[in-house]
Structures are given as C-alpha cells and as structure tokens.
Enzyme design. Structure first.
Site, PDB file in Angstrom:
ATOM      1  N   LYS A  83      27.013 -66.284 -52.981  1.00 54.21           N
ATOM      2  CA  LYS A  83      26.415 -67.076 -54.054  1.00 54.21           C
ATOM      3  C   LYS A  83      26.542 -66.362 -55.395  1.00 54.21           C
ATOM      4  O   LYS A  83      26.761 -65.155 -55.465  1.00 54.21           O
ATOM      5  CB  LYS A  83      24.973 -67.449 -53.702  1.00 54.21           C
ATOM      6  CG  LYS A  83      24.986 -68.541 -52.617  1.00 54.21           C
ATOM      7  CD  LYS A  83      23.646 -69.069 -52.254  1.00 54.21           C
ATOM      8  CE  LYS A  83      23.829 -70.170 -51.194  1.00 54.21           C
ATOM      9  NZ  LYS A  83      22.545 -70.561 -50.592  1.00 54.21           N
ATOM     10  N   ARG A 105      22.522 -66.985 -42.948  1.00 51.99           N
ATOM     11  CA  ARG A 105      23.599 -67.978 -43.017  1.00 51.99           C
ATOM     12  C   ARG A 105      24.727 -67.365 -43.830  1.00 51.99           C
ATOM     13  O   ARG A 105      24.549 -67.092 -45.028  1.00 51.99           O
ATOM     14  CB  ARG A 105      23.046 -69.248 -43.679  1.00 51.99           C
ATOM     15  CG  ARG A 105      24.046 -70.380 -43.839  1.00 51.99           C
ATOM     16  CD  ARG A 105      23.362 -71.564 -44.539  1.00 51.99           C
ATOM     17  NE  ARG A 105      24.292 -72.667 -44.750  1.00 51.99           N
ATOM     18  CZ  ARG A 105      25.146 -72.745 -45.754  1.00 51.99           C
ATOM     19  NH1 ARG A 105      25.202 -71.796 -46.663  1.00 51.99           N
ATOM     20  NH2 ARG A 105      25.947 -73.790 -45.874  1.00 51.99           N
TER      21      ARG A 105
HETATM   22  C1  YH5 Z   1      21.175 -72.158 -47.870  1.00 51.18           C
HETATM   23  O1  YH5 Z   1      21.005 -71.159 -48.588  1.00 51.18           O
HETATM   24  N1  YH5 Z   1      23.325 -73.111 -48.883  1.00 51.18           N
HETATM   25  S1  YH5 Z   1      25.429 -74.776 -49.334  1.00 51.18           S
HETATM   26  C2  YH5 Z   1      27.628 -71.608 -53.838  1.00 51.18           C
HETATM   27  C3  YH5 Z   1      28.461 -70.533 -53.601  1.00 51.18           C
HETATM   28  C4  YH5 Z   1      28.629 -70.048 -52.326  1.00 51.18           C
HETATM   29  C5  YH5 Z   1      27.950 -70.654 -51.274  1.00 51.18           C
HETATM   30  C6  YH5 Z   1      30.393 -69.584 -54.509  1.00 51.18           C
HETATM   31  N2  YH5 Z   1      23.449 -74.865 -47.528  1.00 51.18           N
HETATM   32  C7  YH5 Z   1      22.270 -73.067 -48.028  1.00 51.18           C
HETATM   33  O2  YH5 Z   1      26.484 -71.944 -49.266  1.00 51.18           O
HETATM   34  N3  YH5 Z   1      21.450 -74.407 -46.213  1.00 51.18           N
HETATM   35  C8  YH5 Z   1      24.003 -74.215 -48.550  1.00 51.18           C
HETATM   36  O3  YH5 Z   1      29.071 -69.967 -54.670  1.00 51.18           O
HETATM   37  C9  YH5 Z   1      22.352 -74.151 -47.178  1.00 51.18           C
HETATM   38  N4  YH5 Z   1      20.299 -72.451 -46.886  1.00 51.18           N
HETATM   39  C10 YH5 Z   1      20.439 -73.540 -46.072  1.00 51.18           C
HETATM   40  N5  YH5 Z   1      19.518 -73.752 -45.129  1.00 51.18           N
HETATM   41  C11 YH5 Z   1      25.680 -73.645 -50.701  1.00 51.18           C
HETATM   42  C12 YH5 Z   1      26.446 -72.417 -50.387  1.00 51.18           C
HETATM   43  C13 YH5 Z   1      27.139 -71.758 -51.506  1.00 51.18           C
HETATM   44  C14 YH5 Z   1      26.987 -72.221 -52.797  1.00 51.18           C
END
Ligand code: YH5
Length: 283
Positions: free
Chosen positions: A228, A263
C-alpha cells in the site's frame, strides 16, 4: 468460537485455528492482472497464481474482481461475478484451501459462495449492500468487517481523524452490533482496521503501532498493508512493485501487535518472516 478467538468456523464445519498466524494471499481477478495482452481475463493465469500462493504457504485465498484501489472505477455485480466465479470453481476443484470473496455486493458474494467460496471479505463492513448481512447470517459464513472512511472513489481525497484508532474502535463496536442484530454469530466476525482506506500515512502507522487496542473485542484481527502507498511514502514514493521490504516489515509488526491474519501479495517472503516472529514468541 471461544471468547479468546482461537479459531473461526466455516459453514461446512471446517475450522481455521489461530495457533499460528494465518496468511491470506491476494488474488486480483481484473483484466489488468491476468490478461492475455490487454482486455481479456485469463482464468488459467489466476488459478495458477492461486496454486502458487497455496504452495508457498497461503492459508486463505482472497479473490477480488473489482479494484478497490483509491480512485478505481466501480464495475457492476454481473461483471464482478463473471470474473470471480469461474476462478473460484477452478481453485475449488484443485484445492481445499479456504477461499474468501472480496466484495461489498451481496449478489457477488452469493455467486461466490455457490461457486465454492467459504467466507466474505466486505471492505464496507456490511454497509454498502443492505442484503449482505442477511446473506452472511443465512449461509453461516465468516465475515471480515473492514473499516473505511468514505468510499473507494473518494476516500483518499481528504481523510481526517481526531484519533484514528479510537474512531475505528467505535466503528467496530457499532458494526459488531449491526452484524449480530442481523443474525450473524459473533464468533463469525473478523475485524480489520482497513489500512489505506480513507487514511493518511500517519493514520496507517498509528494503526500498526496501536493494533493491540483492538484485541479488546476478542475477535480475530486481519491486517492488509501489503504494497500500500504509505509504504511507498516512507521510501521516496517507491513504486508498488518496490515495496516488498516495507510490506514484510508491516506484516511482522502487525503480527507482533496482535494480528491473527495478514493479507499479502508476497506469500513466500511473508510466511518466512512470520515463522520467525512465531518461533521467537514461543522461545
Ligand atoms: C484490506 O486491507 N485491501 S484491496 C492499493 C495498493 C496496493 C494494494 C499499490 N481489500 C484490503 O490491496 N480487504 C483490499 O497500492 C482488502 N483488508 C481487507 N479485508 C486494496 C489493496 C491495495 C490497494
């Protein structure tokens, strides 16, 4: 489930215990993630990636068909189901791994459960679709209640908090009440502070530092910090594929401060790091 959240129980009677930290592997099933050169979705590519994460030690596969990255365009339930259902069916044929569906739409969750998914990961904590709580109650599946300020299209425009951890705590209390009132067993609930969902970089750091404050609910805690943007912010805006070290560090801190499930994208590296945390805490 016991009051100190030793395990979660799936609808078929199987359980996932928390004697060890559990790794949730992220499977994005969007046209840009597994494509044959652009517009098409590759079911095979997604299934291969899931099997690889299982091989690397993932305990749960979390499948999402809509990007919930800040500012991403929402898609409809029909398209979302078209993306995830065939992948869930194909994984289910090859592995007994628990499958989580990352959606806030009850129609998608229902189709995913029918295709073989075991639990619902709702980034809206049952707020965006009024039918979601009823579905979860009927199907007796575990549900992740995630905190988000705003909605995915606007959440990063100007997030503000007095005290992020306190506000999330109040949110959890209210959402647990809502879920149990709708007939979901308290022991099916998993809490997630929602790193990156309407949070400033300092809020994400405070969540990791003060994760132990959420232990008071005696429910499993899930944390998703992997790749993130706050990790990039700490490193001269490192690109998303250059955030492995920070992601593993965040997972380690989350586990040391009480997370039961992390996760992640990078399963092998995270499993290795978390094994050291667990081994040291038992030493
Ligand atoms: C979460 O924290 N996150 S989708 C932006 C990024 C990288 C990754 C490059 N679903 C979560 O993973 N479900 C998502 O920047 C989730 N907890 C739960 N329970 C977003 C994601 C991401 C966003």
């Amino acid at each position: 489930m016991s009051p100190d959240c030793n395990q979660i129980q799936f609808a078929d009677g199987r359980a996932l215990d928390f004697q060890q930290t559990r790794i949730m592997g992220i499977l994005n099933v969007t046209p840009d993630s597994f494509s044959d050169g652009g517009r098409f979705l590759s079911i095979d590519g997604a299934v291969t990636h899931a099997l690889r994460m299982i091989d690397e030690g993932a305990d749960i596969i979390d499948i999402g068909g809509e990007s919930s990255r800040p500012g991403a365009e929402p898609i409809g339930a029909d398209e979302e189901i078209r993306r995830v259902a065939p992948v869930i069916e194909a994984i289910r044929k090859r592995s007994a791994v628990p499958i989580s569906i990352d959606t806030y739409r009850s129609a998608t969750a229902e189709a995913a459960l029918s295709a073989g998914a075991d639990m619902i990961n709702d980034i809206s904590a049952l707020r965006f679709d009024a039918d979601m709580a009823r579905l979860a109650a009927e199907r007796k599946v575990p549900v992740v209640l995630m905190h988000m300020q705003g909605d995915p299209t606007t959440m990063q425009s100007h997030p503000t908090y007095d005290d992020c951890v306190r506000e999330i705590t109040a949110f959890f209390a209210e959402r647990i009440q809502h879920a149990t009132a709708a007939g979901i067993e308290r022991g099916k609930l998993i809490l997630d502070p929602g790193i990156g969902f309407g949070k400033r970089p300092e809020d994400n750091l405070a969540i990791l530092a003060r994760l132990d404050e959420f232990i008071r609910f005696h429910l499993p805690l899930l944390v998703g910090a992997s790749r993130k943007s706050f990790i990039g912010v700490a490193d001269a805006n490192a690109a998303a594929n250059q955030r492995l070290g920070g992601s593993v560090a965040a997972a380690v801190i989350a586990v040391m401060n009480g997370a039961h499930i992390v996760r992640v994208h990078d399963v092998r590296e995270t499993v290795q790091a978390i094994r050291i945390v667990n081994a040291v805490s038992r030493a």
